[in-house]
Write an enzyme that holds these catalytic residues in place. Structure first.
Site, mmCIF file in Angstrom:
data_model
loop_
_atom_site.group_PDB
_atom_site.id
_atom_site.type_symbol
_atom_site.label_atom_id
_atom_site.label_comp_id
_atom_site.label_asym_id
_atom_site.label_seq_id
_atom_site.Cartn_x
_atom_site.Cartn_y
_atom_site.Cartn_z
ATOM 1 C CG HIS A 128 3.440 -4.795 3.129
ATOM 2 N ND1 HIS A 128 4.076 -5.292 2.038
ATOM 3 C CD2 HIS A 128 4.150 -3.745 3.412
ATOM 4 C CE1 HIS A 128 5.194 -4.689 1.542
ATOM 5 N NE2 HIS A 128 5.283 -3.686 2.368
ATOM 6 C CG HIS A 139 9.387 -2.364 5.986
ATOM 7 N ND1 HIS A 139 8.793 -3.602 6.152
ATOM 8 C CD2 HIS A 139 8.697 -1.806 4.889
ATOM 9 C CE1 HIS A 139 7.681 -3.803 5.172
ATOM 10 N NE2 HIS A 139 7.945 -2.709 4.287
ATOM 11 C CD GLU A 199 6.556 5.484 3.986
ATOM 12 O OE1 GLU A 199 6.257 5.927 2.609
ATOM 13 O OE2 GLU A 199 7.408 4.475 4.012
ATOM 14 C CG ASP A 200 2.911 3.910 5.755
ATOM 15 O OD1 ASP A 200 3.061 5.001 5.311
ATOM 16 O OD2 ASP A 200 3.201 2.957 5.272
ATOM 17 C CG ASP A 242 8.695 -2.544 0.997
ATOM 18 O OD1 ASP A 242 7.552 -2.567 1.357
ATOM 19 O OD2 ASP A 242 9.226 -1.582 0.574
ATOM 20 C CG ASP A 292 17.740 -19.885 -26.959
ATOM 21 O OD1 ASP A 292 16.739 -19.288 -27.499
ATOM 22 O OD2 ASP A 292 18.914 -19.671 -26.577
#
Length: 696
Positions: free
Chosen positions: A48, A72, A76-77, A139, A260
């Protein structure tokens, strides 16, 4: 997934001076930190951030942004910290990663609050560096591409809704239309699967039966321009399913009535050729009045520049045509990112003035729901252009009024607005503005935003500022009531109290200062007994358990009910002892007690009616009043004084409307009985501060 050497080569193609070793180290770092983590698709998690970094290379962003994309999610992970990132990759990358990282898990919050809190942090972070936004959008785009792997339908819909409401509009506002269109298409597929399937099916059907009509029209457009001596590139496509669905919803028409659905893009050599091409097309085919827009002479806030027109092709077919130069096209597709290439040192601050408005909205919003409403208003909607008398240009959403215009110029100007001139003529503040209007705002020294403005303003900035000002005024008024009520409470104490006792009392009640204490009393967040004890500890020790009459005597009994049957006083009519009352009994429920003249009784024709009366000892109930004050200093305090003199406790006070020179309030009072309530109404009507007073 991009291999390590492929990612580095992509960066080196447009930035030969990029630090290859640093890029390699970042790639290895994210692979090592994410280790054996898996995504919902079963792919390694590090795929990712690598794909997000690849999206950043498509935008030709600097190496710090590429490294940020790779890292990034590490804070966090994984076990990595911001300090680790700064030590290995420098302060700038660490700040960018910190901006993109969600600062906390907010899973316990309701859905809207969770989305709003993330948005709040995100807006504040990207105000420091717009590259935070670019990484975050990439992201979200990659997460949307893999959304179908998530098993929970509710979670898929929540993420899709958040994307549609927040991230796609933000992509549009920074001009990254490629991201916006793909996000909308992917979110639409999950939010409206039936509509998505129907529209894509019909488009596929048209594609298979039109005999290459898109290519034929593109060729005809190119030939007509070539004959006029213009060298151009022409491409055509069907509109995206979400765009078609939105048009169907707005116009309330079926797919067959949308004429259209084809759009064509003409890329010219120069800005002058854009206008020449427009003239050729309008001479060759009939153009549709009202559908021409010149975003070259007047670009959108996000820097978008192009000519838009709609033509009637053969067989009454409508087609949209966009005309732009190659440089305009790059800017239009990639927006701010096109200006943030590694080789340009100047940040495009002029294009992100709207971001400052968003930050102001973050500060002004009272809660999560308001924040979402205001930011959606700020990032959506078609635009109009209006001018100040000195010629300054402001872009506003369609339907904007002079009040929206005033707040767009400056928050203080909006707050002081009392009138407006549009093209030299005095017009009401609620008048919708048209393209090209010259707007002059008339100020008043003692003016302030009015609650009634919320019924016609359309910009998030104006709405947030008005609500903030109204809340501040309401707090001041409630504080004024509380100050009056505190005097009445203090009169019952065994000793006089001064400012020091009030400050110490506020501290004992865990309040910041005296104003917070007055507000808490005025808003009925504190019982009188608690206030007395805080001001003079021990002063209520010998008091009856209930200091006030309402607590001493409040005991309601109803005659005519079977013993043990529960009852509820009607919220619609607020009966008090002394009113003639009846009961409504529904099967399996308790009894609702209403005043005999309650309008809601008409809805109880299918229920049992009970003839009721008050018990002998009944005292204490909630009476609701509607009071209209003259909107001038001191009137609210005078009303509070009348309540205090009549020993009526304010349970709830709400400003229903402000319509200068009047202010309308709904007030719930704790009263003994009907006679008590009637005396209060009579006292209110006798006051010169009060225009009207009536029982609801």
């Amino acid at each position: 997934m991009l291999r390590q050497y492929e990612l580095v080569e992509r960066v080196k193609e447009y930035d030969p001076d990029a630090d290859e070793a640093l890029l390699n180290r970042a790639y290895v770092y994210t692979v090592q930190k994410h280790g054996t983590q898996k995504r919902a698709s079963g792919d390694p998690y590090f795929s990712h951030p690598v794909e997000v970094a690849g999206l950043m290379t498509d935008l030709k962003l600097d190496q710090e942004t590429i490294i940020t994309a790779l890292l990034h999610d590490t804070v966090e992970d994984t076990l990595a910290t911001i300090e680790d990132v700064e030590e290995n990759f420098g302060k700038e990358v660490a700040q960018l990663v910190d901006g993109v990282t969600k600062l906390s898990k907010i899973e316990a919050m309701p859905e809207d609050e969770r989305a709003a809190e993330n948005l709040r942090k995100f807006l504040l972070a990207m105000s420091e560096d717009i590259r935070v936004l670019l990484v975050k959008l990439a992201d979200r785009l990659h997460n949307m591409r893999t959304l179908h792997f998530i098993k929970s339908e509710d979670k898929r819909r929540r993420i899709a809704r958040e994307t549609m409401d927040i991230y796609a509009p933000l992509a549009e506002r920074v001009g990254i239309y490629e991201y916006m269109r793909e996000m909308q298409a992917l979110a639409f597929e999950h939010l409206e699967p039936d509509a998505y399937a129907t529209i894509t099916g019909r488009l596929e059907q048209i594609r298979s039966t039109d005999g290459g009509q898109v290519d034929a029209i593109a060729l005809a457009v190119k030939q007509s321009l070539a004959e006029a001596g213009l060298k151009v590139e022409v491409s055509g496509r069907e509109k995206h399913p979400y765009s078609i669905w939105k048009k169907m919803a707005e116009r309330h028409v079926s797919f067959e009535q949308i004429t259209d659905i084809m759009a064509f893009r003409v890329i010219t050599e120069s800005e002058e050729d854009c206008y020449r091409a427009l003239g050729v097309l309008h001479r060759t085919w009939q153009f549709i009045p009202g559908r021409f827009k010149d975003y070259i002479s007047t670009p959108k806030n996000n820097g978008y520049r192009s000519l838009h027109t709609s033509l009637i092709y053969e067989n009454s077919m409508r087609v949209e045509v966009q005309i732009r130069t190659r440089e305009m096209h790059r800017t239009n597709e990639f927006g701010l990112a096109a200006h943030w290439a590694y080789k340009q040192g100047d940040r495009p601050d002029g294009q992100i003035a709207w971001l400052r408005d968003l930050i102001e909205i973050v500060d002004a919003s009272h809660d999560a729901e308001e924040l979402l409403e205001h930011t959606r208003l700020q990032v959506y909607q078609d635009r109009i252009f209006a001018f100040t008398p000195k010629g300054a240009l402001f872009q506003l959403p369609k339907g904007s009024t002079p009040v929206d215009f005033a707040f767009a110029v400056h928050t203080d100007l909006g707050a002081q607005a009392v009138g407006a001139k549009i093209n030299g003529r005095h017009m009401p503040l609620r008048t919708p503005l048209n393209n090209g209007d010259v707007v002059e705002i008339i100020k008043g020294k003692k003016a302030e935003p009015q609650l009634s403005w919320l019924s016609f303003v359309v910009t998030g900035k104006a709405r947030a500022a008005i609500r903030r000002a109204v809340r501040l005024k309401e707090r001041q008024e409630v504080t004024s009531i509380g100050r009056k009520l505190l005097d009445e409470i203090a009169a019952r104490l065994p000793a006089k109290i001064g400012k020091k006792a009030i400050r110490e009392g506020a501290s004992r009640l865990h309040l910041e200062d005296e104003d917070d204490l007055y507000y808490a009393i005025g808003a009925h967040k504190l019982e009188d007994r608690d206030v007395m004890e805080a001001l003079v500890p021990g002063s209520t020790a010998d008091f009856p358990a209930a200091v006030e009459w309402a607590q001493q005597e409040r005991a309601i009994s109803i005659k005519g009910l079977t013993p043990g049957v529960g009852f509820l006083l009607g919220e619609c009519c607020h009966p008090v002892p002394g009113d003639r009352i009846v009961g409504l009994r529904k099967p399996g429920e308790g009894v609702e007690v209403h005043a005999i003249d309650c309008l809601q009784l008409a809805s109880g024709v299918d229920t049992d009616w009970l003839d009721l009366s008050w018990g002998k000892r009944s005292a204490g109930a909630i009476g609701r009043l509607r009071v209209t004050l003259y909107d001038r200093p001191g009137t609210l305090a005078e009303m509070a004084g009348i309540f205090a003199q009549n020993h009526a406790n304010v349970i709830n006070l709400k400003q229903a409307q402000q319509d200068h020179p009047f202010a309308h309030y709904e007030i719930d009072l704790d009263v003994k009985d009907l006679a008590h309530l009637t005396r209060i109404i009579s006292a209110l009507r006798a006051s010169e501060a009060i225009a009207e007073a009536e029982r609801v």
